[in-house]
Structures are given as structure tokens and as C-alpha cells.
Design an enzyme around this catalytic site. Structure first.
Site, PDB file in Angstrom:
ATOM      1  N   SER A  80       0.844  -1.200   0.000  1.00  0.00           N
ATOM      2  CA  SER A  80       0.000   0.000   0.000  1.00  0.00           C
ATOM      3  C   SER A  80       0.876   1.246   0.000  1.00  0.00           C
ATOM      4  O   SER A  80       1.964   1.269   0.575  1.00  0.00           O
ATOM      5  CB  SER A  80      -0.939  -0.008   1.204  1.00  0.00           C
ATOM      6  OG  SER A  80      -0.222  -0.135   2.412  1.00  0.00           O
ATOM      7  N   THR A 117       2.526  -2.392   4.300  1.00  0.00           N
ATOM      8  CA  THR A 117       2.658  -0.961   4.105  1.00  0.00           C
ATOM      9  C   THR A 117       3.957  -0.632   3.388  1.00  0.00           C
ATOM     10  O   THR A 117       4.933  -1.395   3.453  1.00  0.00           O
ATOM     11  CB  THR A 117       2.685  -0.203   5.438  1.00  0.00           C
ATOM     12  OG1 THR A 117       3.872  -0.571   6.163  1.00  0.00           O
ATOM     13  CG2 THR A 117       1.463  -0.484   6.280  1.00  0.00           C
ATOM     14  N   ASP A 118       3.975   0.504   2.721  1.00  0.00           N
ATOM     15  CA  ASP A 118       5.256   1.083   2.348  1.00  0.00           C
ATOM     16  C   ASP A 118       5.940   1.486   3.646  1.00  0.00           C
ATOM     17  O   ASP A 118       5.318   1.576   4.706  1.00  0.00           O
ATOM     18  CB  ASP A 118       5.054   2.290   1.429  1.00  0.00           C
ATOM     19  CG  ASP A 118       6.278   2.582   0.567  1.00  0.00           C
ATOM     20  OD1 ASP A 118       7.373   2.111   0.926  1.00  0.00           O
ATOM     21  OD2 ASP A 118       6.133   3.282  -0.441  1.00  0.00           O
ATOM     22  N   TRP A 119       7.232   1.745   3.582  1.00  0.00           N
ATOM     23  CA  TRP A 119       8.046   1.908   4.782  1.00  0.00           C
ATOM     24  C   TRP A 119       7.685   3.186   5.551  1.00  0.00           C
ATOM     25  O   TRP A 119       8.032   4.287   5.165  1.00  0.00           O
ATOM     26  CB  TRP A 119       9.519   1.894   4.397  1.00  0.00           C
ATOM     27  CG  TRP A 119      10.160   0.540   4.439  1.00  0.00           C
ATOM     28  CD1 TRP A 119      11.368   0.244   4.969  1.00  0.00           C
ATOM     29  CD2 TRP A 119       9.640  -0.704   3.957  1.00  0.00           C
ATOM     30  NE1 TRP A 119      11.629  -1.118   4.855  1.00  0.00           N
ATOM     31  CE2 TRP A 119      10.586  -1.719   4.243  1.00  0.00           C
ATOM     32  CE3 TRP A 119       8.452  -1.075   3.329  1.00  0.00           C
ATOM     33  CZ2 TRP A 119      10.387  -3.061   3.915  1.00  0.00           C
ATOM     34  CZ3 TRP A 119       8.254  -2.420   2.999  1.00  0.00           C
ATOM     35  CH2 TRP A 119       9.209  -3.384   3.293  1.00  0.00           C
ATOM     36  N   GLY A 120       6.915   2.992   6.646  1.00  0.00           N
ATOM     37  CA  GLY A 120       6.496   4.111   7.472  1.00  0.00           C
ATOM     38  C   GLY A 120       5.192   4.745   7.053  1.00  0.00           C
ATOM     39  O   GLY A 120       4.848   5.827   7.544  1.00  0.00           O
TER      40      GLY A 120
END
Length: 702
Positions: free
Chosen positions: A201, A234-237
């Protein structure tokens, strides 16, 4: 729920479940990691035999930081799309998967298939095309290749993440029709035809809701409508709230960290997040990763076949070269005396920056390849460049194995006398212009154009060589479209080499000299001027720190805009020349139950062997919904055809894929449809027709 997985879940404590769903945190270096330098990893649960799962970046090759792992640098995604060959893209995916397996990676964070909405997008090189069909077909092939090795693929960034400026919280406002027909469509094809293990995402919000917290996107569309069976990370963070993410259907939180683990635990203990939601996500993750190399106890060999993969990298780059112009300048004769200009022939760019870069064993530069192939080059000019760049060479050579950067040396350092002397003793000039971009930033409108020093160099070389009756060739070693209309008259040929990976120099030199006959086609329109680009709202408001971007152009992205509204591009979508010529004939359009079959013959009418990309566009009848002038509905790259040889091409289009989204469902309108077959979106060779007698409403596409 799978009974075996349910029994497995019952053995885990809440803390252990949280550890599997939340990454260990940090970036690229984790103490005790199985693969130090990978992009991410989950917590292992040794008590019940769950390993830590390792995730590594792509898509131009396996990216592992820290110097542990040399990996092949393949052509960037926009060049893979320029091949218009799912077969070669699947071969590239398989090679990348083999390297991921050899280095202990379970999931490759690739491919990326956001749409080329604007030519200034910083990660455009990582994305395939402006067209959702071409993007989706290429992504599906890439996924199949990777996953054929037992390593998972993760398609990203889901969805409407078409820019880097403000990406962390940018609210992308886009109509559902544009989403369905353009931005979601590419992912839909990849999910249905490629069956990836995972989807990532995106950072941005979609119509006010973070993508990682968007239940409509992640559950209703992705799972219920498309039948996705993998897990979402998720994308990172990305996102703000772990509870909202899991409830929406985002199963894994990356890169995680103890603060995110704590947030999940507190949410469950307080009743904010139900245990059934946690178990649902955990089941999705474990059901997929039970087939991973780590779960199966695979011991990394650390010895991928880099030699064989270099050959595949060369082949893919060769298929993706696009010949934009050729006024009897290419191929160069074998004995031609060639003068190379532009810092790009010394510091050739293999790929982009950020998570899409690679650490290859070498990078073939244009200059080194020209010497290696025994070309008669102007060594005085070459040595002048090497001397001028000597202070930068350590950084340049390091950038070949790291994130590339462009030399700081201006292109106008040569004296006019050196250029004129070279024109007197050489037969042709090759000017190499390079560009680099990457994750975290977009380009400026000024970077769409040649800089003043690049323009100076081209003008001086063109004047000197053409005055002497010599040819001038420009090589574009770039990751984004650039403006060409104002200067292409200064060149006799333009070769678009994109960013070809570690075999860059050899592929470029071999195309210049005819060892390779270019067969690539543009997967993106080259506008005449930046003012003509339809995504005029890019990068949003306020421009210096955008919080919101509205996709005002709707479905009119790329060629759909240029063709519909009569805007002349510099080079149209699908354009690409060859050293030979092709003829099309004998079109047959047959409407059968649920699909239309299109057949025609392509013949090599020139003097050299070559391949042709035949493209099928469909023009819909005027109905209740506004439609683009035409849309790509199929394509086929021929085999290598010898002079006089023909191939019968067949393309089948499902009728449901001709439908448009009317705001609530898909509408297949009645009327006469025009089939337009050609060599590009503006070079239509054959036309045919078929009629759909009655309107049909569809709840979803097949």
C-alpha cells in the site's frame, strides 16, 4: 480458514503474533538479521518454527546494502516496457528471483507499476508506462518470473502514487472512473494474471484516506472484487494508525519497530482492535509465506549465476532500445571513425537512485565498450574527457556500483577548435546525454529540457560535423522523457537508450554499429513541450509543499489526451523505428462469444532482419460516456523476421475490456467499434470494424 494455519495460530502468543505482523524496524541494517542490508525483515518465532522473513528492494535487480551481495543491474522498468515483450520481462523476473533466492530473500519488493502521469516523476524509471494495459501485462510477466523461483513478488505502490513530492501524506484526489480505468487497472491485471504474493500500500492518501487505511481499496476492490489471495504490507512508514491499517486489510506493518509492536499490543488489550482482525492478517501472511524459502529451510547458496544473468540483462536492454530518429545515419559502418562527446559516454548511467538502484559487479560504459569492440574512436577527444573528469572518476566509478549521479562537469568545457579538429578527422559524432533521478524527489520543469551547456555542445558539434558532411547521432541515456522538438533538427539520428543496466555501454555501441537492430517502442508519449502535459496540477497545492493533488485530467492520461484533443507530441506512444521496414496486410476482425479476434500479417520489407511491435487500438462509438479517441487493447512483438519473411499475428480482446466505468459499474456500450492496427498510436496501417448490438452492464471486469 485453513485448518492447519488455524491450529498454528493457536500456538502463538499475542506478542508473537505482533512480531510476525510488524517488522523489526530500522532501515537496511538489523542486528542479527539473516540478510544484513535487506530492506526489511519480520521477527522470527523460533519456539514454533517461524523464521524471520526477509524482504529486499527491486525492481532493476536485488538491492542489498552493506556490500554483502553483488547483484545484476537489469534495465529499468520503463526500458523493460519498451521491449513490449512479456517473454523477455518474465525472463528478467526469473533471473532476479534466482538472485534473491541465492541471497536468502523471501519477498522481492517489486515490480512497481504506478502510471506515468507526468514526465517529471522522480521514480518514473521504476514504472512501466502511461498505459494501464501495457503496465499490467509487463508487471504480471515480471511477477510470474520472480515467483517461478520460489521467491515472492510484491507489486507496489497501491495506488495513485505518481509523484515523490509530498508523497508521505499527499491527498490524491481522483475520480472513481479514472481510478478504475487507469490507475487501478494496471494493478488489477497484475493481480489477476500474475498472482503476486503481496501488494504494498502506498504512502499517499486516496480521496482523503491513507491507502494503508483504506478499506474500500484494500478489502472491497483488491480482495472481494479481484480475488487477491496474498497479503498487503505498508510502504516503509506509511499511514498513521496500526489498528485502522489492519482493519482496512493491510496485514503487515513495515519497517515496523518496537513502537509499532507496542501500539498493536495496546490496541488489542484495550479492545480497540479485535483479536479476530489480528488472526485474519496473520493467516494471510503465514498462508503465503509457508511457501517461502525461509519457511522451507532453504540455505542460501550466495552464488547466483551472474554470468548468465548478465546475458539476460544484455538481451533485455537490446530489446528495449528505441530508435526515435534516423536520417540514414545508423547503423554506422564497421570502419567508421567515431568521435564521442558528452560526459555520459564516460559516466554512463545504469539506472536510478533510491530503492530502485543496484550493486552490480560492473557497468559497461559507452567509452569502454567502444574500445572493447575495437571501434575506431577519436582518442584525442576521449582522453580530453577522461582528463577533465579525472578528479571525479573515483566518485563516478563508485557510482557504477552504487547510486548513480551525474558528473558536475559542464558540457561546454571543450574548445570549439577541438570539436572542429575532430570533425575533420572523424566520420560521425555521437553525443551522449545522461539524466538521473530517484526516490524522494521529482524533477523540475527546467530538467525536462536540455541545459544551456548541453545545448551549446550539441550546436557546436552539429555545426562542425554537418558542415563537413558528417553525421551526428544523439544517445539519450535517461529515465524520464525529455524535450526533443527544439533540437532534433541538429541530429541525424536519436537513439533512446533509457538506463540499460550494467550492460549499458555494450548495448548502446552494438546498436550504433548494427550488431543490434533496435526494436523497442515508446511506452510513454514524448511531449513537444512541458506546457502540453495534461497533468497541469502536478505536483499539487501548494507547489513547494503540496498537501493535495487533484487529477483534473481524469481518464485523459498520456496518448489518451494527445490523441483525443489533437495535441501533437514530439513522439507518440508506441513509436520506434528500425533499421528495416515492415508492412501490414490482410486484417481479419471476427466477433465471437465474449471476445473479438484480430488477425493480420506483418512482413519485413527491408534489407535487414528485425522485429516489429504490432499494436491494436480500439476506437469506441460515441455513446453516453465520453471516451478517448482510441485505447490500446492488445499488442504482439514478432519473432526476428528476415527480409521478406512474414508472421501471422493474432490478438484477442475480451469484450468486457472495452467497457467504461460509469460511476457505479462497467458499461459496454452498443455500436460500431473501429479496430486500428499499427506501428504506433499515430501510425495506423489497418482498420476494421465490429458491432455490439446491445448495451451491457457489468459488475466487474473478467
Amino acid at each position: 480458514m485453513n485448518v492447519g494455519i488455524r491450529e498454528f495460530l493457536n500456538k502463538l502468543t499475542l506478542e508473537e503474533k505482533a512480531g510476525v505482523l510488524v517488522g523489526v524496524g530500522g532501515t537496511h541494517m538489523f542486528p542479527g538479521s539473516r540478510v544484513p542490508g535487506a530492506a526489511g525483515e519480520t521477527h522470527p518465532v523460533p519456539r514454533v518454527g517461524i523464521p524471520g522473513f526477509v524482504l529486499a528492494d527491486g525492481p532493476a535487480g536485488v538491492r542489498i546494502e552493506g556490500g554483502c551481495c553483488t547483484a545484476t543491474a537489469f534495465p529499468v522498468a520503463v526500458m523493460l516496457a519498451s521491449t513490449w515483450s512479456p517473454e523477455i520481462v518474465e525472463k528478467v523476473g526469473r533471473a532476479i528471483g534466482e538472485e534473491a533466492l541465492a541471497y536468502g530473500v523471501d519477498v522481492l519488493l517489486a515490480p512497481a507499476l504506478n502510471i506515468h502521469r507526468n514526465p517529471l516523476g522522480g521514480r518514473l524509471f521504476e514504472y512501466f508506462s502511461e498505459d494501464p494495459l501495457l503496465s499490467g501485462v509487463m508487471a504480471a510477466a515480471y511477477v510470474r518470473g520472480v515467483q517461478s523461483t520460489g521467491v515472492g513478488a510484491c507489486v507496489k505502490h497501491f495506488v495513485a502514487n505518481e509523484q515523490e513530492t509530498g508523497r508521505w501524506g499527499l491527498d490524491t484526489v481522483v475520480s472513481e472512473r479514472a481510478l478504475r480505468e487507469i490507475y487501478l487497472r494496471a494493478f488489477e491485471i497484475a493481480v489477476k494474471e500474475g498472482r503476486p504474493w503481496a501488494v504494498m500500500s502506498a504512502y499517499n492518501k486516496l480521496n482523503g484516506v491513507h491507502c494503508s487505511e483504506n478499506e474500500w481499496l484494500l478489502t472491497r476492490v483488491l480482495r472481494e472484487e479481484w480475488g487477491f489471495q496474498g497479503f498487503v504490507m505498508t510502504d516503509w512508514g506509511a499511514g498513521e494508525d496500526v489498528s485502522r491499517q489492519l482493519r482496512a486489510g493491510n496485514d503487515m506493518i513495515m519497517p515496523g519497530g518496537e513502537d509499532k509492536v507496542k501500539e498493536l499490543l495496546e490496541a488489542v488489550r484495550s479492545g480497540k482492535l479485535g483479536m479476530e482482525v489480528v488472526d485474519r492478517s496473520l493467516e494471510r501472511v503465514l498462508r503465503v509465506l509457508a511457501d517461502s524459502p525461509a519457511f522451507k529451510g532453504y540455505k542460501p547458496s550466495m552464488k547466483p549465476d551472474l554470468e548468465e544473468h548478465a546475458r539476460i540483462a544484455y538481451e533485455a536492454a537490446a530489446e528495449g532500445l528505441v530508435l526515435l530518429e534516423n536520417n540514414q545515419a545508423l547503423p554506422l559502418p564497421a570502419d567508421a571513425r567515431i568521435a564521442f562527446f558528452g560526459t555520459g559516454h564516460v559516466a554512463t548511467v545504469k539506472g536510478g537512485q533510491g530503492s530502485g538502484h543496484t550493486h552490480p559487479p560492473y557497468v559497461s560504459t559507452v567509452l569502454n565498450a567502444a574500445r572493447e569492440r575495437g571501434l575506431r574512436i577519436d582518442e584525442e577527444v576521449a582522453k580530453t574527457y577522461e582528463e577533465a573528469l579525472k578528479d571525479e572518476m573515483p566518485n563516478i566509478e563508485q557510482s557504477f556500483k552504487d547510486e548513480p549521479d551525474k558528473p558536475t562537469l559542464s558540457e561546454n568545457f571543450l574548445s570549439e577548435s577541438i570539436i572542429e579538429a575532430s570533425a575533420a578527422r572523424s566520420d560521425a559524432a555521437v553525443v551522449v546525454f545522461s539524466r538521473v533521478s530517484g526516490e524522494g524527489y521529482d524533477l523540475t520543469p527546467e530538467e525536462f529540457y536540455l541545459s544551456s551547456d548541453e545545448r551549446w555542445l550539441l550546436e557546436k558539434v552539429s555545426n562542425a560535423f554537418r558542415s563537413a558532411g558528417k553525421k551526428v547521432i544523439v544517445v539519450l541515456n535517461i529515465g524520464n522523457p525529455v524535450e526533443v522538438a527544439s533540437w532534433r533538427g541538429l541530429a541525424d539520428a536519436i537513439l533512446l537508450a533509457w538506463q540499460p543496466g550494467q550492460e549499458a555501454g555494450r548495448v548502446i555501441v552494438d546498436a550504433l554499429t548494427g550488431r543490434i537492430n533496435p526494436s523497442g517502442k515508446l511506452p510513454v508519449t514524448f511531449p513537444r513541450d512541458y506546457a502540453h502535459v495534461p497533468s497541469w496540477t502536478f505536483p499539487g497545492e501548494p507547489p513547494d509543499n503540496p498537501k493535495r493533488v487533484v487529477y483534473e485530467e481524469g481518464i485523459y492520461v498520456g496518448y489518451r489526451y494527445y490523441d483525443t484533443f489533437g495535441v501533437e507530441p514530439a513522439y507518440p506512444f508506441g513509436h520506434g523505428l528500425s533499421y528495416t521496414t515492415f508492412a501490414y496486410k490482410d486484417l481479419d476482425v471476427t466477433l465471437t462469444r465474449g471476445e473479438v479476434r484480430i488477425r493480420f500479417q506483418v512482413t519485413n520489407t527491408g534489407k535487414l532482419p528485425g522485429k516489429e511491435v504490432a499494436q491494436v487500438y480500439v476506437r469506441a462509438p460515441k455513446g453516453r460516456l465520453d471516451k478517448p479517441f482510441q485505447e490500446l487493447k492488445g499488442f504482439k512483438k514478432t519473432r526476428l523476421l528476415n527480409p521478406g519473411e512474414s508472421e501471422l499475428v493474432e490478438v484477442t480482446v475480451k469484450l468486457s475490456h472495452l467497457a467504461s466505468f460509469d460511476g457505479s459499474r462497467w458499461l459496454l456500450e452498443k455500436g460500431t467499434y473501429e479496430v486500428r492496427v499499427g506501428s504506433s498510436s499515430r501510425d495506423i496501417r489497418l482498420t476494421g470494424y465490429f458491432t455490439i448490438p446491445s448495451e451491457e452492464r457489468l459488475t466487474r471486469l473478467e
